[in-house]
Design an enzyme around this catalytic site. Structure first.
Site, PDB file in Angstrom:
ATOM      1  N   ASP A   1      25.294 -53.954  17.893  1.00  0.00           N
ATOM      2  CA  ASP A   1      24.700 -52.674  18.279  1.00  0.00           C
ATOM      3  C   ASP A   1      25.761 -51.699  18.771  1.00  0.00           C
ATOM      4  O   ASP A   1      25.448 -50.564  19.108  1.00  0.00           O
ATOM      5  CB  ASP A   1      23.642 -52.884  19.381  1.00  0.00           C
ATOM      6  CG  ASP A   1      22.240 -52.668  18.836  1.00  0.00           C
ATOM      7  OD1 ASP A   1      22.098 -52.548  17.607  1.00  0.00           O
ATOM      8  OD2 ASP A   1      21.299 -52.607  19.646  1.00  0.00           O
TER       9      ASP A   1
ATOM     10  N   ASP B   1      23.309 -65.132  23.235  1.00  0.00           N
ATOM     11  CA  ASP B   1      23.962 -63.926  23.730  1.00  0.00           C
ATOM     12  C   ASP B   1      25.436 -63.983  23.377  1.00  0.00           C
ATOM     13  O   ASP B   1      25.981 -65.065  23.095  1.00  0.00           O
ATOM     14  CB  ASP B   1      23.784 -63.821  25.255  1.00  0.00           C
ATOM     15  CG  ASP B   1      22.460 -63.185  25.608  1.00  0.00           C
ATOM     16  OD1 ASP B   1      21.799 -62.643  24.698  1.00  0.00           O
ATOM     17  OD2 ASP B   1      22.066 -63.241  26.788  1.00  0.00           O
TER      18      ASP B   1
ATOM     19  N   ASP C   1      28.068 -64.007  24.977  1.00  0.00           N
ATOM     20  CA  ASP C   1      28.941 -64.893  25.755  1.00  0.00           C
ATOM     21  C   ASP C   1      28.415 -66.321  25.803  1.00  0.00           C
ATOM     22  O   ASP C   1      28.945 -67.149  26.539  1.00  0.00           O
ATOM     23  CB  ASP C   1      29.083 -64.354  27.183  1.00  0.00           C
ATOM     24  CG  ASP C   1      27.743 -64.218  27.864  1.00  0.00           C
ATOM     25  OD1 ASP C   1      26.810 -63.683  27.243  1.00  0.00           O
ATOM     26  OD2 ASP C   1      27.606 -64.660  29.028  1.00  0.00           O
TER      27      ASP C   1
ATOM     28  N   ASP D   1      12.376 -60.821  26.207  1.00  0.00           N
ATOM     29  CA  ASP D   1      12.265 -62.252  25.968  1.00  0.00           C
ATOM     30  C   ASP D   1      10.943 -62.809  26.491  1.00  0.00           C
ATOM     31  O   ASP D   1      10.173 -63.433  25.768  1.00  0.00           O
ATOM     32  CB  ASP D   1      13.462 -62.979  26.599  1.00  0.00           C
ATOM     33  CG  ASP D   1      13.887 -62.383  27.920  1.00  0.00           C
ATOM     34  OD1 ASP D   1      13.083 -61.639  28.523  1.00  0.00           O
ATOM     35  OD2 ASP D   1      15.012 -62.680  28.371  1.00  0.00           O
TER      36      ASP D   1
END
Lengths: 772, 751
Positions: free
Chosen positions: B166, B232, B234, B329
């Site tokens: 993004d 994600d 990380d 979520d």
């Protein structure tokens, strides 16, 4: 037919209202009544009745209600006047004595009549009784009930401590005080009845005159009459005596029946013969009245009584009812009562100990407990510069239940401040609530009497201070002497009660009649009693009063129950009564609690002879004391509840209740070793202050000081519930389970534990299964 | 069953009636002590489900009695509004806590421990798309995640990895601000190169609509796998990730989610600043080790944004991930639970990620969570949602309601001040009542906390976390309650470093509160000592305020931020490898690995003369295939039995990251060991003493920072090797192809 007439009398009189005013807890100390004082009392009494056409009308309150204590106290006393007596006015007679510790300078007794100030008297009669006649104008009087308000302001001679305030008292003499009417009430006027004097013992004697040979029949006939007279008089110091002839003492000589009856003696026949049919009165002087109820038959006597009460005596009863409504709080229904509703007026207070009392009359089936509390909604103000330690105390039935600090350097204003009074401190019947404010200032320590400034107020209790009565748990219990004494329960619930005497003797019947009149006063209506000889059958299913003298078996039974039960001492202030120090040993007693108490007493007495205890010993002692405190607390007991240790020979008389509430069986038994003991014992039990302190399942009168000691029963039984609402059931459950909290804990563990076990089975099988 | 259930329910109802009775204090005390004794007895058998339920209901007895008493006896008079209003606020706060207690009891009634299911035959394995959504994370961070994802143990023909960028959308590349557009284009090029090198599919959508949810939905459109995995940026997965999760989908056709815990390599601000990382359980372990397992029991474990596998078919029912709230979520999971889909939670750490290092980023993250959860509460109203079971309603409502804790925590912090300073009697009770009701309730609460969460949460740590967040979350909660649609998605900054120890920019409020509480404690003690008749209540309030002051003091330690110069977080491993030095081969054990380097133990003897700045080659083998990279010695830690040599990677190519991923994430056991090592209960009394010690020490440290008394070395740290990527060439509009290499950007991600 006779029964119907009696029942009719009872129904007519059901609306009669008797005074239930508060009773103070201490009578005039014996040592203060000196010989000279006794002589003065006799002289004054004589003088009061030797003033030609005049008539002495005593206040209806008993001696115990005429004691003004502390630095500032007030009492309201009532008397009844006929219209003629009002027109010709008279004088208020105040006879009093006071504590030696009262400082004469500045001590005053303000007298008001029907809320109009009359005068102020100095209080300076510590050596004996002094009498003052205060003339009042007719304009201040009113036909019917009149109220004299006495307010004593008094200070200690030498001591400015807070404790010293409790030493201040002024006692109004109930025998000599009253209204000295210039004119006698007409013989046809029922107001004449209110002129009945008191004996030197301070009681209003009601003597039933008749032949001892026919004493049983006479007693049967007299029972409804003496109750009605008691209700009319409204005095709770009434004593009934059966005699063959008058003894010349003040009081009422009651003649009843038909002059032609063989039951009458020559003298009674003569009196009855000279009287008209129906109810009539004659003033015999010296505070002595002759009341004659002439009728050809028992039915005629009963009819005459009904006619009199529904007729000329009605204003007395109506007036008494109106006064009663403003003299105490009736807690039968939830609601709020302000002090102003009880006649209290806001007035600033400049002393060190403010005190005012309110009587709260609980219903007879009130079940004390912790399910709710009475909220005292306090509106008051304190002045600046009160010393630390200023506090408000509320005592219920002479036991401190709560305290709140009043210390505020700049003064404090309390508006509608709720102070909870736990219902456990109350009992059925009359409960005395004392509101005390201890208001020390720093300059009190200097005790400069000259510098005292009564114009500088310290406290103000506003009249909109109120009591909020909650919904009560209602279940009649047996035994419960508090309900018995306070509301005549369960005697007031039955159409007819039974009175048993082991022998028809004047003393036994007098004792039975005296107690019956007290029950009628408590129940506020006459009771229909059936007099019987002997003892109730084991399977009796009614409410019975048993009077027995010389019944060794009963005395022994009482002694056993007293030793095993929990006791509470009925004293002026159980908070400060040394319960153990004055106790005596009971030979052969094996009660663990008694031994522990004896041990503690021994240790206390020998404490000063011991060497300094070690640190460990001190810690152990502290822990032991803490453990004892918690233990007592868990048993809902105070230090003052320690059982006294009495030898059986020390017991003058006993009263106890037995039976089974669920089977509507109740037996209240008064026993003594002999007639003399019975007479003294009943006198002590029915003394107004002692009567209002009856509670628990049994009580005894100590021979040494005639004090009454009450004992809690080991268990209660309950009468069938009259209120089966969910709310009442819930309150009752809470109260009962609080008293039996091990049952409560067990039930919770059982019920919630069962639920938990079920969850333990179910949860693994719900959602994603975790068991196969 | 009915014959058992009905009597039990009736017994429960009657028991409830008995608990609702206005009992004496004596009865209350005896009941409470009996119950407490039995609870403590039951707690000695933690594995018995039956005794666990009994413990819950017994704790419930004490709580219900307290609630009854609190409601009927302790509220100030309505006629005294100055007492009544704050008294009512305190009462509502306490009732909220009681409701949350009940909900928690329900949630953790019987936590599940899932067994790993058998995997289907390879031919029957579903196709899997792995999505790594990114906003503007640094390429080296993404490189490790993508390399780890690429190394997942799964048939390669059934596994596709997507980097959903993004940060390089068309909109950004064409941004009106040339600097923004330039950075976006450069980022796109770098990441495309990285993806090409790693065999990962790069995708950037046209616009940044609906933040992370929109990005994931864009990924759904360009992919077709039966299952979708979200990591994600990380969150690097261990190799067994899919083996541990995919098998569940074969067992249940209505399964839409397999969620796994988030394991973090770095400490959060509290752990870092209080020096508890590694020795004390992390904050999120309570949620992931117990609460999610409890939710799983009731089919209510929910999607946590990453480290999860989802079924595409289910997502298609709801048109992908929901984006109404900023916690897409949980909202997505709620939507699918409402449609009858199931979820599973696997309590095994299968990914390792980063959490915010600074207080500012930590608070920023929690603001988003709090606002998002309250958005769901107000906009989605889970308790009233159709399609949910009652258990799911309770679980979701409880999960969302939890985020109102700042209101209650601050109420508890400030309530005593009203009595201390203004003598407002907002809690009407005497000392005996306090002992019989409040004290027993508090003892029960602490005992239950220890019983349920003692392994993962030490005493007073929950209160500290709550307080630290509450001060900053209060306004955010008010904002979202006033306007639930107002909050917007803010990414959480991660991987930040701090060159020097200093007070956080947010520290002012915490100092002010601490000084206020400390002053109140002093004033209250003075009142107690000087007032002639101090009330019992004052003594209670002093104790209460002292605890609050302790919490506020410990929080000062949290806002006094220690410096953090470590750019790459290490993970302890035990991996055999070879180090080539001067043509000589040495067998070594790799003791720890990070994106920047490795810690090596020469277990066959330390090479002679090795010293910092010496270079070597590290060789790791997997399935017979050797992977090599150049390393340079930076430090020698010889304070242990075997000296550890710290080497940095001399170069960092995509292949290097494949090797790093191989070393770090080959075994799930390494993550589990780290969790197991720190999950040790310490008991209430030890924990309290330790907390008191922290309070004193951290308060002094914070005031030291405030006064500038920070002593730290200024030795420079070595920079990481540059990321060596070969871009494809310009693709974005206006790209000239001769821009300088990208500058370091702050790393932020969606978590």
């Amino acid at each position: 037919m006779r029964n119907r007439a009696l029942l009719g009398a009872a129904l007519v009189c059901a609306s009669l209202q008797a005074s239930m005013a508060s009773a103070d807890t201490s009578l005039l100390p014996a040592d203060m009544v000196t010989e000279s004082a006794r002589e003065a009392m006799g002289t004054a009494a004589s003088a009061a009745t030797l003033q030609g056409p005049g008539q002495m009308i005593p206040f209806i309150e008993a001696a115990s209600e005429m004691r003004l204590t502390g630095e500032d106290d007030m009492r309201r006393l009532r008397f009844y006047l006929a219209p003629d007596q009002v027109a010709k006015a008279g004088a208020i007679r105040i006879a009093y004595t006071n504590a030696v510790s009262v400082l004469p300078d500045g001590a005053s007794l303000s007298v008001s009549l029907n809320d109009h100030a009359v005068t102020s008297l100095p209080i300076r009669s510590p050596q004996g009784i002094t009498t003052h006649d205060l003339k009042v104008e007719a304009a201040l009087l009113q036909p019917g009930w009149n109220t004299v308000t006495l307010r004593a302001r008094q200070h200690h001679r030498v001591d400015c401590s807070m404790d010293a305030v409790y030493e201040l008292w002024t006692q109004i003499d109930a025998v000599q005080s009253g209204f000295l009417a210039t004119a006698k009430a007409a013989t046809s006027d029922p107001a004449g009845l209110m002129a009945a004097g008191r004996t030197e013992a301070g009681v209003t004697e009601l003597r039933v005159i008749g032949s001892s040979a026919a004493i049983e029949a006479m007693a049967r006939q007299a029972m409804p009459v003496i109750q009605s007279l008691a209700l009319l008089l409204g005095r709770d110091d009434l004593k009934v005596v059966f005699a063959e002839s008058p003894n010349g003492n003040p009081g009422i000589d009651l003649y009843l029946g038909d002059p032609s009856s063989k039951m009458q003696t020559a003298e009674t026949r003569s009196v009855l013969g000279s009287a008209p049919s129906g109810l009539s009165m004659q003033d015999m002087g010296h505070g002595r009245l002759r009341v004659i109820l002439r009728g050809a038959s028992e039915q005629a006597v009963a009819a005459a009584l009904v006619q009199a009460i529904n007729g000329p005596f009605q204003p007395i009863l109506n007036g008494a009812q109106a006064l009663r409504q403003t003299s105490f709080i009736t807690a039968d229904e939830p609601g709020r009562t302000r002090l102003s509703d009880l006649g209290y007026t806001s007035e600033s207070f400049a002393g060190r100990l403010f005190r005012t009392s309110v009587d709260v009359v609980m219903p007879e089936d009130f079940y004390p407990g912790d399910y709710a509390s009475i909220a005292l909604r306090l509106s008051a103000a304190t002045a600046p510069k009160l010393a630390p330690g200023a506090q408000l105390l509320v005592r219920v039935n002479d036991r401190a239940v709560t305290s709140h600090a009043l210390y505020a350097p700049d003064g404090a204003t309390l508006r509608d401040k709720p102070v909870d009074l736990p219902l456990r401190a109350f009992h059925p019947g009359v409960n005395k609530v004392d509101i005390l404010a201890e208001l020390p200032r720093e300059d009190d320590k200097a005790c400069d009497l000259a510098a005292r400034n009564d114009e500088r107020p310290r406290f103000l209790l506003l009249a909109d201070t109120a009591f909020d009565i909650p919904a009560l748990a209602r279940a009649g219990r047996l035994p419960d002497l508090a309900a018995f004494a306070g509301r005549g329960y369960p005697f007031n619930q039955r159409d007819k009660i039974e009175i048993y005497v082991d022998r028809f003797s004047p003393v036994r019947l007098g004792a039975a009649a005296t107690i019956l009149t007290r029950l009628a006063l408590s129940a506020r209506h006459p009771l229909v009693a059936d007099l019987r000889l002997g003892q109730p059958a084991p399977d009796i299913q009614s409410t019975a009063l048993v009077i027995a003298a010389g019944n060794r078996q009963m005395a022994q039974l009482d002694g056993k129950s007293l030793r095993s039960a929990r006791f509470s001492v009925a004293g002026f202030d159980t908070m400060t009564t040394g319960s153990v120090a004055g106790s005596l040993s009971v030979p052969g007693s094996d009660a663990g609690a008694d031994m522990q108490a004896l041990l503690q007493a021994f240790q206390q007495r020998t404490a000063d002879e011991r060497s300094d205890p070690s640190v460990i010993a001190r810690i152990l002692k502290t822990l032991q004391a803490g453990s004892d405190t918690v233990g007592r607390w868990l048993q809902y007991r105070d230090v003052a509840d320690q059982p006294p240790h009495l030898r059986p020979a020390e017991v003058l008389a006993t009263i106890n209740q037995t039976g089974n509430g669920s089977r509507l069986t109740s037996i209240t038994t008064v026993t003594a070793a002999n007639e003399e003991d019975l007479k003294q014992g009943v006198d002590a039990l029915t003394e107004p202050a002692a009567w209002q302190k009856l509670r628990g399942g049994s009580a005894l009168v100590k021979r040494s000081d005639l004090s009454v000691v009450t004992a809690q029963p080991a268990a209660y039984s309950f009468y069938p519930l009259t209120d089966t609402s969910i709310g009442n059931l819930r309150r009752l459950t809470a109260a009962w389970l609080s008293d039996h909290f091990l049952v409560y804990v067990g039930l919770i563990l059982l019920l919630i534990g069962s639920f938990g076990l079920w969850l333990g089975y179910t949860v693994p099988r719900k959602g994603v299964r975790t068991v196969r | 069953m009915m014959c058992v259930s009905m009597p039990a329910i009736i017994a429960g109802v009657i028991g409830l009636f008995l608990l609702w009775l206005p009992m004496s204090l004596q009865a209350q005390l005896v009941l409470s002590l009996t119950i407490l004794g039995l609870m403590l007895l039951f707690m000695t058998r933690p594995n018995s489900t039956t005794l666990r339920q009994l413990t819950f209901v017994f704790a419930g007895i004490i709580a219900l009695r307290y609630a009854y008493w609190r409601t009927t006896e302790t509220l100030p008079e309505f006629s005294e509004p100055i007492n009544f209003i704050p008294g009512l606020i305190l009462y509502v706060a306490e009732m909220y806590c009681l409701i949350m207690l009940a909900v928690n009891f329900f949630i953790v009634a019987d936590p599940l421990k899932r067994e790993r299911p058998d995997m289907p035959d390879e031919a029957n394995l579903p196709t899997v798309d792995v999505f790594v959504p990114s906003y503007n994370e640094a390429p080296d961070l993404l490189a490790l995640t993508l390399a780890a994802a690429k190394a997942l143990d799964y048939p390669k023909d059934k596994l596709a990895i997507y980097l959903l960028d993004d940060g390089g959308t068309d909109a950004k590349c064409g941004h009106s601000d040339p600097r923004v557009a330039h950075a976006a284009r450069r980022r796109r090029l770098e990441l495309q190169s990285l993806c090409q090198a790693l065999g990962v599919r790069y995708h950037a959508r046209a616009k940044n609509d609906h933040a992370k949810a929109g990005n994931l939905n864009a990924g759904l459109k360009v992919s077709s796998g039966e299952l979708v995995v979200v990591f994600d940026a990380d969150h690097a997965p261990v190799r067994e990730f899919l083996k541990e999760t995919v098998g569940f989908f074969a067992q249940d056709e209505r399964l839409f989610l397999v969620q796994t815990p988030h394991f973090f390599l770095n400490p959060d601000p509290l752990e870092k600043n209080l020096n508890t990382f590694g020795s004390m359980p992390s904050e999120n372990e309570m949620f992931y080790s117990i609460v999610q397992r409890g939710l799983d029991k009731w089919n209510a474990s929910f999607f946590c944004g990453s480290a999860a596998v989802l079924r595409r078919k289910a997502l298609e029912e709801t048109d992908g991930f929901s984006g109404q709230s900023i916690t897409e979520d949980c909202e997505s999971a709620l939507a699918l639970h409402c449609r009858g889909w199931h979820s599973v939670y696997v309590d095994k750490p299968l990914i390792a990620g980063l959490q915010p290092e600074t207080l500012v980023s930590f608070i920023g993250q929690r603001v988003r969570w709090a606002q998002g959860m309250l958005q769901i509460l107000t906009l989605n109203r889970p308790f009233l949602q159709r399609g949910l079971t009652m258990a799911q309603r309770i679980c979701y409502a409880g999960t969302n309601l939890f985020w109102l804790f700042p209101m209650t925590r601050l109420t508890f912090m400030f309530a005593p001040l009203l009595y201390i300073f203004f003598s407002l009697q907002i809690f009407q009770a005497n000392i005996v009542e306090f002992v019989c009701y409040t004290l027993t309730y508090l003892v029960s609460s602490f005992a239950m906390q220890s019983y349920l969460f003692g392994r993962v949460r030490w005493p007073w740590i929950s209160e500290l976390y709550e307080y630290v967040q509450s001060v900053m979350l209060f306004g955010a909660i008010i904002s979202v309650v006033r306007n639930p649609r107002k909050p917007t998605f803010n990414v959480t900054a991660k991987g930040q470093t701090l060159d020097t120890s200093k007070l956080s920019p947010l520290a002012g409020s915490y100092f002010a509160i601490f000084l206020l509480l400390l002053g109140a404690t002093g004033y209250a003690v003075w009142r107690y000592l000087t007032e002639p008749m101090p009330s019992e209540l004052l003594l209670i309030v002093i104790g209460w305020n002292l605890i609050n002051t302790g919490l506020a003091g410990a929080a000062l330690g949290v806002v006094a931020e220690r410096r953090e110069r470590r750019r790459n977080q290490r993970l302890s491993v035990q991996r055999h490898a070879l180090v080539h030095i001067d043509q000589k081969q040495h067998a070594v054990i790799v003791r720890d690995v990070s994106s920047g380097g490795v810690g090596i133990e020469f277990f066959e003897g330390v090479p002679q003369g090795i010293k910092p700045y010496d270079t070597a080659t590290l060789e790791v083998r997997r399935q017979g295939k050797a992977m090599k990279t150049k390393i340079v010695c930076r430090v020698i830690r010889d304070d242990q039995t075997h000296p550890i040599f710290g080497f940095a990677f001399s170069e960092r190519t995509p292949e290097t990251f494949v090797m790093i991923a191989e070393m770090m994430y080959a075994e799930q056991a390494r993550l589990q060991e780290r969790i197991t090592r720190r999950q040790k209960p310490i008991g209430f009394f030890v924990g309290t003493i330790q907390f008191a010690f922290w309070t004193l020490r951290q308060t002094l440290r914070a005031f030291g920072y405030a006064l500038g008394a920070v002593r730290e070395t200024t030795a420079p740290s070595h920079p990481d090797a540059e990321l060596d990527l070969r871009p494809f060439g310009p693709t974005g509009p206006g790209h000239t192809g001769d821009e300088p290499p990208p500058a370091s950007v702050k790393e932020v991600n969606y978590a």
